[in-house]
Design a protein around this motif. Structure first.
Motif, PDB file in Angstrom:
ATOM      1  N   VAL A  74       5.156  27.432 -60.740  1.00  0.00           N
ATOM      2  CA  VAL A  74       6.001  28.560 -60.354  1.00  0.00           C
ATOM      3  C   VAL A  74       7.398  28.059 -60.007  1.00  0.00           C
ATOM      4  O   VAL A  74       8.406  28.666 -60.335  1.00  0.00           O
ATOM      5  CB  VAL A  74       5.379  29.294 -59.143  1.00  0.00           C
ATOM      6  N   LEU A  75       7.431  26.901 -59.344  1.00  0.00           N
ATOM      7  CA  LEU A  75       8.711  26.309 -58.949  1.00  0.00           C
ATOM      8  C   LEU A  75       9.571  26.044 -60.186  1.00  0.00           C
ATOM      9  O   LEU A  75      10.736  26.437 -60.258  1.00  0.00           O
ATOM     10  CB  LEU A  75       8.439  25.003 -58.219  1.00  0.00           C
ATOM     11  N   SER A 117      10.900  29.210 -61.711  1.00  0.00           N
ATOM     12  CA  SER A 117      12.041  29.833 -61.026  1.00  0.00           C
ATOM     13  C   SER A 117      13.329  29.068 -61.282  1.00  0.00           C
ATOM     14  O   SER A 117      14.390  29.662 -61.430  1.00  0.00           O
ATOM     15  CB  SER A 117      11.791  29.986 -59.527  1.00  0.00           C
ATOM     16  N   ILE A 118      13.217  27.747 -61.370  1.00  0.00           N
ATOM     17  CA  ILE A 118      14.430  26.965 -61.695  1.00  0.00           C
ATOM     18  C   ILE A 118      14.930  27.340 -63.084  1.00  0.00           C
ATOM     19  O   ILE A 118      16.118  27.549 -63.321  1.00  0.00           O
ATOM     20  CB  ILE A 118      14.129  25.446 -61.628  1.00  0.00           C
ATOM     21  N   VAL A 175      34.480  13.003 -59.783  1.00  0.00           N
ATOM     22  CA  VAL A 175      33.074  13.257 -59.460  1.00  0.00           C
ATOM     23  C   VAL A 175      32.605  14.527 -60.157  1.00  0.00           C
ATOM     24  O   VAL A 175      31.515  14.588 -60.715  1.00  0.00           O
ATOM     25  CB  VAL A 175      32.874  13.347 -57.933  1.00  0.00           C
ATOM     26  N   ILE A 200       7.503  30.967 -51.821  1.00  0.00           N
ATOM     27  CA  ILE A 200       8.148  30.308 -52.966  1.00  0.00           C
ATOM     28  C   ILE A 200       9.673  30.176 -52.816  1.00  0.00           C
ATOM     29  O   ILE A 200      10.207  29.078 -53.007  1.00  0.00           O
ATOM     30  CB  ILE A 200       7.775  31.010 -54.284  1.00  0.00           C
ATOM     31  N   VAL A 245      11.460  26.588 -52.984  1.00  0.00           N
ATOM     32  CA  VAL A 245      12.474  26.265 -53.992  1.00  0.00           C
ATOM     33  C   VAL A 245      13.748  25.814 -53.294  1.00  0.00           C
ATOM     34  O   VAL A 245      14.332  24.780 -53.621  1.00  0.00           O
ATOM     35  CB  VAL A 245      12.775  27.489 -54.884  1.00  0.00           C
ATOM     36  N   SER A 290      13.300  22.355 -51.586  1.00  0.00           N
ATOM     37  CA  SER A 290      13.215  21.194 -52.464  1.00  0.00           C
ATOM     38  C   SER A 290      14.532  20.970 -53.185  1.00  0.00           C
ATOM     39  O   SER A 290      14.953  19.828 -53.361  1.00  0.00           O
ATOM     40  CB  SER A 290      12.049  21.318 -53.445  1.00  0.00           C
ATOM     41  N   LEU A 291      15.200  22.056 -53.596  1.00  0.00           N
ATOM     42  CA  LEU A 291      16.464  21.881 -54.316  1.00  0.00           C
ATOM     43  C   LEU A 291      17.554  21.317 -53.419  1.00  0.00           C
ATOM     44  O   LEU A 291      18.314  20.454 -53.825  1.00  0.00           O
ATOM     45  CB  LEU A 291      16.942  23.224 -54.872  1.00  0.00           C
ATOM     46  N   PHE A 333      32.029   7.534 -50.763  1.00  0.00           N
ATOM     47  CA  PHE A 333      31.706   8.449 -51.855  1.00  0.00           C
ATOM     48  C   PHE A 333      32.941   8.855 -52.640  1.00  0.00           C
ATOM     49  O   PHE A 333      32.926   8.898 -53.856  1.00  0.00           O
ATOM     50  CB  PHE A 333      31.004   9.699 -51.313  1.00  0.00           C
ATOM     51  N   TRP A 349      28.380   4.566 -54.019  1.00  0.00           N
ATOM     52  CA  TRP A 349      27.408   5.524 -53.514  1.00  0.00           C
ATOM     53  C   TRP A 349      26.257   4.823 -52.797  1.00  0.00           C
ATOM     54  O   TRP A 349      25.666   5.362 -51.870  1.00  0.00           O
ATOM     55  CB  TRP A 349      26.858   6.395 -54.649  1.00  0.00           C
TER      56      TRP A 349
END
Lengths: 341, 274
Positions: free
Chosen positions: A3-4, A7-8, A63, B8, B12, B15-16, B234, B240
């Protein structure tokens, strides 16, 4: 997890779905570095929509381009950044036959170290590093870097909070190259900067010109464009290029690899090289234009101002900054040592 | 299953924007990239433990501590006055603390530049009332002043929110049992307000430790703090690996300080900002 990923995927589809049909040109320039009314005229003339973004430092720009998240068609890096981007194969070659107006660019400002054959870049603005000083506080003639080490001006000196520039001034005082890779020479420059620290009021970047205009300090290490602005705000200020030599710099136009609208980019660069357009940008920014036809149209007092448009004898010992590769880390260490001293 | 579905967006997001960036930092901190390829290394960390960088760390911690203490000594009484029964204009004072926070942080710090400079507002004011001029700008004092100014609300508000929730009956009971006002404060009010104090200290100490804008603007770039060092790695040097290693050291310092703090914290009474 499935699911993750889904969604991405959906998110990225939504984001990339915003493509437009009208040709669009993505321009990435320094903040406050163009007369923005010019963009509208370009749109009207060519029918190309211009999306204009700005950055504050070369490194920010690098960058963003390097990460590949955004694609620009025209960027405005400085000389040493061009070297770095060329080493990393990040720039497209320019088809000069598409840019007829490049004939106005001054010969002696072309073919410099970072792009000897003018294959990748065209100069946009140029200038020098020097000493901005307040004539009501400084009586003597300013013609040498030594004055930045004169105890007479304790807590009256502003240095740049920029490694290459401030270390560069120390190297020039010692008679070394601003691009030295010799660690012994760098160590001497570090000692010199440490010795200077008690005299320094502050290490500044953008706010330096305002401090000089307000009469907060007597002397400042600065760039010619900043100095031109400060002098227009406060007539007591003057700008000098020391006789030991200095840094000459260029901000150029280039096309990054991955640009979607190269044709538009070339049109845009040609447009900016039109004498009347280059003139308006030079007047708006106060920086020196490499466009000889535009320069000829400038008011006499600006055209003949040796601070903005130095004569050939002022530029005898000037050097362009080149990319230092891994030695940049030693510059960084020295700078941290000086600042933490 | 329903609970899983509602989680969810959170997963998301986390984690992102939290987990993946953290893993990237760990990766960069422990690797070094040369033209020959990427190898695992501890070099970035060993470089940090050289004297010049330790001095930067020490200065950052010292300034952050001073700032936190000043905030506590100014903030606690303010919070007490605001929480007191006698004080009727709470909302006004609260507003005075919050409204400046609506303005951009950078703008407020820039304002101090013009206030503190040699021919600035403060010195003009001093000379009109006949006091000697002072050069505060570009000193440690200016940096601490800027930090205290910017972070004080983060000390006042959590303490206020805990103090205003203390049962007045407890304080009255202490008085009835013969405690004088000093004893009431030391034995009742202060211990009950500890969760607010702890969260206030954490919320001031952390941003004070990592700030780089305040030290650059008000310190005139003469006082490299750990935040400046990371930014430099940076944006300027492009190292880095070293930047990530310093960031990891900072995470450890902050986790340690939070562990020390949570030692004092009462489990049941979570203090919040509002």
């Amino acid at each position: 997890m499935g699911v993750l990923l889904l969604s991405i995927l959906i998110l990225s589809m939504v984001l990339s779905g915003c493509k437009k049909d009208r040709p669009t040109l993505y321009v990435y320039n320094w903040g406050d570095y163009i007369d923005e009314s010019i963009l509208g005229e370009f749109e009207k003339e060519t029918g190309i929509k211009v999306v204009y973004d700005t950055f504050a430092t070369n490194e920010d720009m690098y960058v963003k381009i390097k990460s590949g998240g955004s694609s620009y068609d025209v960027i405005f890096p400085s000389d040493y950044m061009v070297t770095r981007m060329l080493e990393e194969d990040m720039l497209e070659k320019i088809d000069l036959s598409q840019i007829t107006n490049h004939k106005y660019l001054e010969e002696n400002l072309m073919g410099t170290e970072y792009d000897p054959k003018n294959e990748y870049t065209l100069p946009y603005m140029w200038g020098t590093m020097g000493i901005l000083y307040n004539t009501t506080m400084v009586d003597e003639v300013v013609d040498s870097w030594d004055i930045l080490w004169d105890p007479k001006y304790t807590k009256e000196i502003l240095m740049l909070d920029s490694q290459r520039d401030s270390i560069g001034a120390a190297l020039l005082k010692l008679g070394y190259s601003i691009n030295t890779l010799n660690l012994q020479e760098l160590a001497e420059a570090a000692d010199l900067l440490k010795k200077q620290k008690p005299l320094v009021l502050a290490y500044v970047v953008d706010e330096g010109k305002d401090k000089m205009v307000a009469g907060e300090a007597a002397l400042a290490l600065t760039w010619s464009g900043e100095a031109a602005y400060a002098r227009s705000e406060n007539p007591d200020l003057a700008y000098a290029i020391p006789k030991e030599g200095t840094n000459i710099w260029f901000d150029v136009m280039a096309i990054p690899k991955g640009a979607n609208n190269i044709e538009g980019a070339l049109k845009f660069m040609d447009f900016l090289n039109r004498p009347e357009i280059a003139l308006r940008n030079a007047e708006y920014t106060g920086y020196a234009t490499p466009n000889s036809a535009a320069k000829a149209m400038l008011p006499e007092e600006i055209r003949n101002d040796r601070g903005s448009y130095p004569e050939e004898q002022d530029l005898v010992n000037t050097e362009v900054f080149v990319n230092l590769g891994s030695t940049l880390r030693d510059y960084d260490r020295i700078w941290t040592e000086v600042k933490a001293y | 299953m329903k609970r899983n579905l509602t989680m969810i967006p959170y997963l998301v997001w986390m984690s992102l924007f939290v987990i993946i960036p953290m893993l990237l930092i760990v990766y960069y901190a422990f690797t070094v990239t040369t033209p020959e390829g990427t190898t695992w290394t501890l070099e970035n960390f060993s470089r940090f433990f050289e004297p010049i960088y330790l001095r930067v760390l020490w200065r950052s911690v010292a300034l952050a501590l001073v700032c936190t203490l000043i905030c506590l000594f100014i903030g606690y009484p303010v919070a007490m006055i605001m929480a007191g029964n006698a004080f009727t204009r709470k909302n006004v004072v609260m507003l005075l603390f919050i409204v400046p926070m609506w303005m951009n942080f950078l703008l407020r710090t820039y304002a101090w530049l013009t206030i503190l400079e040699r021919n600035g507002f403060l010195n003009v004011f001093f000379s009109t009332i006949g006091l000697p001029q002072m050069n505060i700008l570009y000193t440690n004092t200016a940096v601490v002043l800027g930090m205290v100014y910017n972070f004080l609300p983060f000390m006042v508000l959590p303490i206020y929110s805990v103090l205003s929730k203390i049962d007045k009956g407890v304080i009255e009971a202490a008085g009835d049992l013969g405690a004088n006002s000093f004893q009431v404060f030391m034995r009742v009010i202060f211990p009950l307000s500890l969760p607010g104090v702890v969260s206030g200290i954490t919320m001031v100490f952390m941003p004070a430790l990592t700030t780089f804008v305040i030290s650059r603007l008000l310190g005139g770039g003469q006082f490299t703090l750990i935040g400046n060092l990371i930014e430099q790695q940076f944006l300027v040097v492009g190292n880095w690996g070293f930047g990530s290693a310093i960031s990891m050291v900072m995470i450890v310092v902050i986790l340690l300080s939070m562990a020390v703090m949570s030692f004092f914290e009462d489990e049941d009474k979570e203090a919040t900002l509002w």
